[in-house]
Design a protein around this motif. Structure first.
Motif, PDB file in Angstrom:
ATOM      1  N   UNK A 127     -29.675  11.593  -5.514  1.00 54.74           N
ATOM      2  CA  UNK A 127     -30.550  11.225  -4.536  1.00 54.74           C
ATOM      3  C   UNK A 127     -29.558  10.903  -3.404  1.00 54.74           C
ATOM      4  N   UNK A 128     -29.970  11.847  -2.493  1.00 53.88           N
ATOM      5  CA  UNK A 128     -29.297  11.698  -1.244  1.00 53.88           C
ATOM      6  C   UNK A 128     -29.930  10.909  -0.182  1.00 53.88           C
ATOM      7  N   UNK A 129     -29.305  10.100   0.484  1.00 54.35           N
ATOM      8  CA  UNK A 129     -29.722   8.998   1.496  1.00 54.35           C
ATOM      9  C   UNK A 129     -28.700   9.435   2.896  1.00 54.35           C
ATOM     10  N   UNK A 130     -29.197  10.498   3.625  1.00 57.45           N
ATOM     11  CA  UNK A 130     -28.843  10.999   4.840  1.00 57.45           C
ATOM     12  C   UNK A 130     -28.384   9.800   5.834  1.00 57.45           C
ATOM     13  N   UNK A 131     -27.031  10.069   6.384  1.00 57.12           N
ATOM     14  CA  UNK A 131     -26.773   9.320   7.678  1.00 57.12           C
ATOM     15  C   UNK A 131     -26.661  10.105   8.989  1.00 57.12           C
ATOM     16  N   UNK A 132     -25.603  10.437   9.480  1.00 53.74           N
ATOM     17  CA  UNK A 132     -25.707  11.374  10.594  1.00 53.74           C
ATOM     18  C   UNK A 132     -25.792  12.812  10.307  1.00 53.74           C
ATOM     19  N   UNK A 133     -26.396  13.495  11.281  1.00 51.59           N
ATOM     20  CA  UNK A 133     -26.576  14.937  11.180  1.00 51.59           C
ATOM     21  C   UNK A 133     -26.117  15.386  12.725  1.00 51.59           C
ATOM     22  N   UNK A 134     -25.302  16.330  12.782  1.00 56.67           N
ATOM     23  CA  UNK A 134     -24.894  16.821  14.029  1.00 56.67           C
ATOM     24  C   UNK A 134     -24.005  18.238  13.628  1.00 56.67           C
ATOM     25  N   UNK A 135     -24.345  19.111  14.710  1.00 51.51           N
ATOM     26  CA  UNK A 135     -23.635  20.469  14.276  1.00 51.51           C
ATOM     27  C   UNK A 135     -23.655  21.111  13.087  1.00 51.51           C
ATOM     28  N   UNK A 136     -24.724  20.982  12.278  1.00 54.73           N
ATOM     29  CA  UNK A 136     -24.793  21.698  11.147  1.00 54.73           C
ATOM     30  C   UNK A 136     -24.187  20.859  10.058  1.00 54.73           C
ATOM     31  N   UNK A 137     -23.690  19.515  10.155  1.00 51.67           N
ATOM     32  CA  UNK A 137     -22.985  18.788   9.063  1.00 51.67           C
ATOM     33  C   UNK A 137     -23.975  17.561   8.876  1.00 51.67           C
ATOM     34  N   UNK A 138     -24.444  17.350   7.706  1.00 53.16           N
ATOM     35  CA  UNK A 138     -25.167  16.104   7.278  1.00 53.16           C
ATOM     36  C   UNK A 138     -24.387  15.338   6.379  1.00 53.16           C
ATOM     37  N   UNK A 139     -24.099  14.208   6.701  1.00 55.24           N
ATOM     38  CA  UNK A 139     -23.341  13.110   6.006  1.00 55.24           C
ATOM     39  C   UNK A 139     -24.379  12.230   5.127  1.00 55.24           C
ATOM     40  N   UNK A 140     -24.030  12.343   3.993  1.00 58.73           N
ATOM     41  CA  UNK A 140     -25.017  11.404   3.118  1.00 58.73           C
ATOM     42  C   UNK A 140     -24.307  10.647   1.940  1.00 58.73           C
ATOM     43  N   UNK A 141     -24.959   9.764   1.635  1.00 58.09           N
ATOM     44  CA  UNK A 141     -24.723   8.756   0.489  1.00 58.09           C
ATOM     45  C   UNK A 141     -25.453   9.336  -0.664  1.00 58.09           C
ATOM     46  N   UNK A 142     -24.623   9.807  -1.536  1.00 53.84           N
ATOM     47  CA  UNK A 142     -25.303  10.182  -2.787  1.00 53.84           C
ATOM     48  C   UNK A 142     -25.111   9.456  -4.133  1.00 53.84           C
ATOM     49  N   UNK A 143     -26.162   9.273  -4.753  1.00 52.03           N
ATOM     50  CA  UNK A 143     -26.149   8.444  -5.873  1.00 52.03           C
ATOM     51  C   UNK A 143     -26.778   9.273  -7.108  1.00 52.03           C
ATOM     52  N   UNK A 144     -26.625   8.904  -8.198  1.00 50.89           N
ATOM     53  CA  UNK A 144     -26.680   9.820  -9.371  1.00 50.89           C
ATOM     54  C   UNK A 144     -26.771   8.892 -10.674  1.00 50.89           C
ATOM     55  N   UNK A 145     -27.158   9.663 -11.620  1.00 49.03           N
ATOM     56  CA  UNK A 145     -27.084   8.960 -12.970  1.00 49.03           C
ATOM     57  C   UNK A 145     -25.650   9.125 -13.634  1.00 49.03           C
ATOM     58  N   UNK A 146     -24.670   8.819 -12.888  1.00 52.05           N
ATOM     59  CA  UNK A 146     -23.320   8.741 -13.189  1.00 52.05           C
ATOM     60  C   UNK A 146     -22.560   7.337 -12.832  1.00 52.05           C
ATOM     61  N   UNK A 147     -21.564   7.157 -13.484  1.00 50.33           N
ATOM     62  CA  UNK A 147     -21.141   5.895 -13.043  1.00 50.33           C
ATOM     63  C   UNK A 147     -20.252   6.178 -11.545  1.00 50.33           C
ATOM     64  N   UNK A 148     -20.102   5.024 -11.002  1.00 47.75           N
ATOM     65  CA  UNK A 148     -19.179   4.853  -9.926  1.00 47.75           C
ATOM     66  C   UNK A 148     -19.967   5.032  -8.637  1.00 47.75           C
ATOM     67  N   UNK A 149     -21.195   5.539  -8.560  1.00 48.80           N
ATOM     68  CA  UNK A 149     -21.563   5.835  -7.149  1.00 48.80           C
ATOM     69  C   UNK A 149     -22.150   4.617  -6.198  1.00 48.80           C
ATOM     70  N   UNK A 150     -22.565   4.687  -5.242  1.00 49.73           N
ATOM     71  CA  UNK A 150     -22.739   5.981  -4.387  1.00 49.73           C
ATOM     72  C   UNK A 150     -21.619   6.621  -3.933  1.00 49.73           C
ATOM     73  N   UNK A 151     -21.682   7.958  -3.559  1.00 51.12           N
ATOM     74  CA  UNK A 151     -20.462   8.655  -2.954  1.00 51.12           C
ATOM     75  C   UNK A 151     -20.974   9.371  -1.757  1.00 51.12           C
ATOM     76  N   UNK A 152     -19.959   9.196  -0.771  1.00 50.18           N
ATOM     77  CA  UNK A 152     -20.234   9.764   0.547  1.00 50.18           C
ATOM     78  C   UNK A 152     -20.046  11.368   0.606  1.00 50.18           C
TER      79      UNK A 152
END
Length: 107
Positions: A62-87
């Motif tokens: 599951x992606x939770x987008x934060x900024x988008x600029x010049x073709x780059x999307x930064x998103x917090x990524x969570x999944x059914x894996x230990x240790x998330x979310x990951x940027x």
């Protein structure tokens, strides 16, 4: 995601990923698209479909987008894996509302 104005292809990528819809996610990629992730370069339908299944659909990313600029999307990524979310940073190249290249790195 409603606070962030995303290009159509990028918004479709996020929506399909979050819906865990492999067909819709594959559909955002243009013919000849390239995906670079985890030190691998993936091309062609079989490789990109395999990446979608193993890296996006299988772990239920599951992606939770934060900024988008010049073709780059930064998103917090969570999944059914230990240790998330990951940027992660998703660098998109788009043409005609489809993704022609995607490079994913840790943000």
């Amino acid at each position: 995601m409603s606070d962030i104005n995303l290009p159509e292809a990028v918004g479709s990528f996020v929506a399909a990923a979050n819906a865990h819809d492999a067909e819709a996610l594959f559909g955002v990629f243009a013919d000849g698209a390239v995906v670079r992730d985890d030190g691998s370069t993936l091309t062609g339908e079989a490789e990109i479909r395999g990446w979608i299944q193993s890296h996006m659909i299988g772990p239920r990313v599951v992606l939770s987008p934060t900024p988008f600029e010049d073709g780059r999307l930064v998103a917090s990524s969570n999944a059914d894996l230990p240790g998330g979310p990951w940027p992660f940073a998703f660098d998109f190249v788009t043409k005609d509302n489809r993704v022609s290249a995607l490079t994913i790195t840790q943000a």
